[in-house]
Scaffold this motif. Structure first.
Motif, PDB file in Angstrom:
ATOM      1  N   ALA A 330       0.811  -1.222   0.000  1.00 38.34           N
ATOM      2  CA  ALA A 330       0.000   0.000   0.000  1.00 38.34           C
ATOM      3  C   ALA A 330       0.845   1.272   0.000  1.00 38.34           C
ATOM      4  N   PHE A 331       2.155   1.149   0.236  1.00 37.52           N
ATOM      5  CA  PHE A 331       3.002   2.337   0.360  1.00 37.52           C
ATOM      6  C   PHE A 331       3.020   3.142  -0.929  1.00 37.52           C
ATOM      7  N   GLY A 332       2.697   4.432  -0.830  1.00 33.15           N
ATOM      8  CA  GLY A 332       2.732   5.319  -1.982  1.00 33.15           C
ATOM      9  C   GLY A 332       1.556   5.180  -2.910  1.00 33.15           C
ATOM     10  N   THR A 333       0.665   4.238  -2.623  1.00 39.05           N
ATOM     11  CA  THR A 333      -0.524   4.062  -3.475  1.00 39.05           C
ATOM     12  C   THR A 333      -1.771   4.327  -2.637  1.00 39.05           C
ATOM     13  N   ARG A 334      -2.214   3.286  -1.934  1.00 30.12           N
ATOM     14  CA  ARG A 334      -3.388   3.470  -1.073  1.00 30.12           C
ATOM     15  C   ARG A 334      -3.036   4.088   0.271  1.00 30.12           C
ATOM     16  N   CYS A 335      -1.753   4.201   0.566  1.00 31.47           N
ATOM     17  CA  CYS A 335      -1.313   4.810   1.819  1.00 31.47           C
ATOM     18  C   CYS A 335      -0.354   5.952   1.517  1.00 31.47           C
ATOM     19  N   THR A 336      -0.802   7.158   1.765  1.00 32.96           N
ATOM     20  CA  THR A 336      -0.006   8.373   1.581  1.00 32.96           C
ATOM     21  C   THR A 336      -0.257   9.279   2.786  1.00 32.96           C
ATOM     22  N   PRO A 337       0.538  10.343   2.970  1.00 34.29           N
ATOM     23  CA  PRO A 337       0.263  11.244   4.091  1.00 34.29           C
ATOM     24  C   PRO A 337      -1.129  11.854   4.050  1.00 34.29           C
TER      25      PRO A 337
END
Length: 377
Positions: A330-337
């Motif tokens: 999910a890093f950088g796709t479904r999970c961002t700041p």
């Protein structure tokens, strides 16, 4: 500026990197235990200056990240009460629990306020005696003394409307938990300089002996970290396992005696839940019996804070050093700041936030893989 610059001087950093390369003869795996150290390592590319085979792992050093989801859910429930003014540091507002965040509660009308010190919450309780004021007390040994001082001040003023939701945690038991893991890869530790400023480093010495592992107390600037890595690798190469203090300009072996006395007076050591790591014995601080009247859970909640449920965020693997952010699908796709799945992306000291901010190419490549046809920025 000169004082700061001398700890960021590129030529000095290169000399330390060269010194590390000279003493390194084999692969080593070292973990920094502080989120501030993690951000400096990623921001300044310190891990990229090291010889091939020297691996840096990122540990459970972000206090926001290790606050369990169940405690955040309890915070949201308390904040939603019409008679409560809930005070928190700003980086806790967007951290999700198993349900909502404090920011979502504020958007629904809860009286949630950002403060910069627990004494700000004491002042608010003094000014608004008709309101119950609850301070969300999180963090490692670094922030706990300020919480203790707030309790003592509220006691002196006989404030009966000031309360704490306590989730303070202790570093040494977390280190022991990581080292006791059958899959542990860590061979040396960089201990957090600000924690040791308060607590000293004597309590790390039995850990170094028991696990036969070097521990080096370091600061947060690039030269601090490179010096610390040099000292740690030099010990590893020599087969040594002692505690060294790189951060001697700030840290003393005994720490801050007055701060430690305040902690011992106000708190007792207890088992504590850590996000993604479960319960760790003797790793948390709870209010001592003489100060239980300040406990927000006992005052407002019907029972103990609920335990967290497993979710998509791999925070537990990240905080134990088993994985890095780019290992998460999910890093950088479904999970961002902007749309975080977990605390490691929300917190200003979180490892995912560090990689997203300072390694944007990795985040962009991950996003492109999930969205074919989109060009990297």
């Amino acid at each position: 500026m000169k004082y700061v610059d001398e700890w960021r001087e590129p030529a000095k950093a290169r000399r330390y990197a060269e010194a590390i390369a000279r003493v390194t003869t084999r692969p080593w795996t070292i973990m920094e235990i502080c989120g501030g150290q993690t951000h400096s390592i990623v921001r300044y590319g310190i891990d990229r200056l090291l010889p091939e085979g020297v691996t840096l792992l990122h540990g459970p050093g972000c206090p926001v990240c290790v606050t369990p989801a169940g405690v955040i859910d309890a915070a949201v429930a308390i904040a939603a009460r019409p008679d409560v003014t809930f005070c928190s540091f700003g980086d806790m507002l967007r951290v999700p629990g198993d349900g909502d965040s404090l920011l979502a509660a504020k958007a629904r009308g809860a009286d949630v306020r950002i403060v910069y010190s627990p004494l700000d919450a004491v002042a608010l309780a003094r000014a608004r005696p008709e309101r119950a004021v609850v301070f969300f007390a999180i963090g490692f040994e670094t922030t706990a003394p300020a919480t203790a001082m707030a309790v003592l001040q509220a006691e002196r003023e006989q404030l009966d409307n000031f309360f704490l939701l306590v989730s303070h945690v202790l570093v040494p038991p977390a280190i022991e938990t990581i080292l006791g893991d059958p899959g542990n890869l860590v061979q040396g530790f960089l201990a957090a300089g600000h924690v040791c400023t308060v607590m000293g480093y004597a309590e790390y010495e039995p850990i170094a002996r028991r696990f036969n592992i070097p521990i080096v107390v370091t600061g947060f600037e690039p030269i601090d970290l490179l010096q610390g890595l040099y000292l740690c690798i030099r010990q590893l190469e020599a087969g040594a396992a002692v505690v060294e203090n790189q951060y001697s300009r700030v840290v003393r072996r005994e720490g801050n005696v007055l701060a430690r006395e305040a902690l011992a007076k106000v708190f007792t050591v207890q088992a504590q839940q850590w996000r993604g790591m479960g319960e760790i014995a003797a790793s948390g601080l709870g209010l001592a019996p003489a100060y239980k009247r300040f406990d927000a859970l006992e005052r407002f909640a019907s029972g103990p804070a609920p335990r967290e449920r497993p979710g998509e965020c791999i925070a537990g693997e990240l905080l134990r050093g088993r994985k890095k952010p780019c290992d998460c699908p999910a890093f950088g796709t479904r999970c961002t700041p902007e749309h975080p799945l977990g605390a490691t992306m929300v917190s200003s000291e979180g490892v995912c936030a560090a990689y997203f901010r300072y390694r944007p190419r990795q985040a962009a490549e991950r996003a492109d893989g999930a969205n074919p046809g989109r060009g990297a920025p």
